[in-house]
Design an enzyme around this catalytic site. Structure first.
Site, PDB file in Angstrom:
ATOM      1  N   LYS A  10       0.849  -1.197   0.000  1.00 15.56           N
ATOM      2  CA  LYS A  10       0.000   0.000   0.000  1.00 15.56           C
ATOM      3  C   LYS A  10       0.877   1.235   0.000  1.00 15.56           C
ATOM      4  O   LYS A  10       2.074   1.211   0.324  1.00 15.56           O
ATOM      5  CB  LYS A  10      -0.922   0.007   1.217  1.00 15.56           C
ATOM      6  CG  LYS A  10      -0.214   0.024   2.575  1.00 15.56           C
ATOM      7  CD  LYS A  10       0.225   1.394   3.059  1.00 15.56           C
ATOM      8  CE  LYS A  10       0.914   1.347   4.419  1.00 15.56           C
ATOM      9  NZ  LYS A  10       1.494   2.653   4.822  1.00 15.56           N
ATOM     10  N   ASP A 139      -2.480  -1.027  10.476  1.00 17.35           N
ATOM     11  CA  ASP A 139      -2.649  -1.033   9.022  1.00 17.35           C
ATOM     12  C   ASP A 139      -3.388  -2.265   8.519  1.00 17.35           C
ATOM     13  O   ASP A 139      -3.808  -2.302   7.359  1.00 17.35           O
ATOM     14  CB  ASP A 139      -1.278  -0.983   8.324  1.00 17.35           C
ATOM     15  CG  ASP A 139      -0.703   0.416   8.265  1.00 17.35           C
ATOM     16  OD1 ASP A 139      -1.474   1.387   8.406  1.00 17.35           O
ATOM     17  OD2 ASP A 139       0.516   0.540   8.091  1.00 17.35           O
TER      18      ASP A 139
END
Length: 291
Positions: A10, A139
């Site tokens: 990401k 996350d």
């Protein structure tokens, strides 16, 4: 049987840090954008439990202790499902740079949770999967969701975001930055960035010319103050024609927005160690199903 899933890296299109919490985390606002760059996680039933790492970045992961996050994810899933013994072999084909702000370890953890759920047919609902993910790391919920998300709280409250395809130049650093260190530095001297409403609107509209200059990361100034290479890399990418460049997450990887893939290739050719990718991925489902 086995289940194999892609674990997508990401980047943080923006990262706004609001302040420290009582639970040793920080309240943040961010958009997490999954990338085509990915690890591959395979889960197989076994008599005991083991995590195996292979691939070009296996040694990096071992040095950073990244296997621990995968194990934590597996044990959190087992606890939620009431399994007294965790019996699985998890293999991670490691391709994402480690301790780089690209969420590789969190992506592997998210893929592990989803693969175990699929392999054992437990059929956990979305709320439960996200609760397991949040127990593993901040996350992990965003990378469990399977697409771009807006995240707030400590990163565990997520809302899907529609994002057009974007093309990025990624420049990993030759050093690592620990996430707790980056936030501690912010506590000492950091500032909170602007409201990101216009940035999110540009991302959703595919307006790269507006999005590029709007990219920001509140951790970038405090990391760059200790590692000037971050600022040097951003300058090199902008000089090469990027629409915008920013550190991703807690860094030290720097990402730069390009108009299209050919433009990204042109930029990458001018910056050492750079490579290109895009996001969000064309598909966010399993790399392959139960086989």
């Amino acid at each position: 049987m086995s289940v194999t899933r892609q674990a997508h890296a990401k980047l943080n299109v923006f990262l706004r840090v609001l302040g420290a919490r009582d639970d040793e985390y920080h309240d943040v606002e961010t958009v997490v954008l999954p990338l085509e760059l990915h690890d591959v996680v395979t889960v197989e039933p076994a008599d005991g439990f083991a995590v195996t790492v292979r691939g070009s970045r296996a040694a990096e992961l071992a040095r950073a202790g990244g296997e621990a996050l995968v194990e934590r994810a597996a044990r959190a899933w087992a606890h939620e499902t009431g399994r007294k013994a965790l019996e699985a072999t998890i293999t991670v084909d490691k391709r994402i740079p480690v301790a780089a702000g690209l969420g590789g370890g969190s992506a592997d953890a998210a893929a592990t949770i989803l693969a175990l759920d699929e392999l054992h047919g437990t059929g956990l609902d979305t709320e439960t999967l996200l609760r397991i993910a949040a127990a593993v790391g901040s996350d992990v919920p965003a990378l469990t969701r399977g697409g771009p998300v807006y995240a707030d709280g400590r990163g565990d409250r997520i809302t899907p975001v529609h994002a057009q395809t974007t093309h990025w130049v990624v420049v990993p650093a030759s050093f690592a930055v620990r996430t707790p260190d980056a936030y501690a530095w912010w506590d000492d001297a950091g500032a909170t960035g602007p409201d990101a409403g216009a940035l999110i609107a540009a991302l959703e509209a595919g307006n790269d010319e507006t999005l590029g200059p709007a990219l920001f990361d509140d951790l970038q100034p405090v990391v760059a103050a200790r590692h000037p290479e971050v600022g040097d890399t951003i300058s090199a990418l902008l000089d090469a024609g990027a629409l915008g460049a920013v550190m991703s997450g807690s860094g030290p990887t720097v990402v730069a927005l390009a108009r299209h893939m050919a433009h990204a290739d042109q930029i990458a050719a001018q910056v050492p160690a750079a490579f290109v990718t895009s996001g969000p991925p064309r598909t966010m489902g399993p790399f392959s199903g139960v086989v």
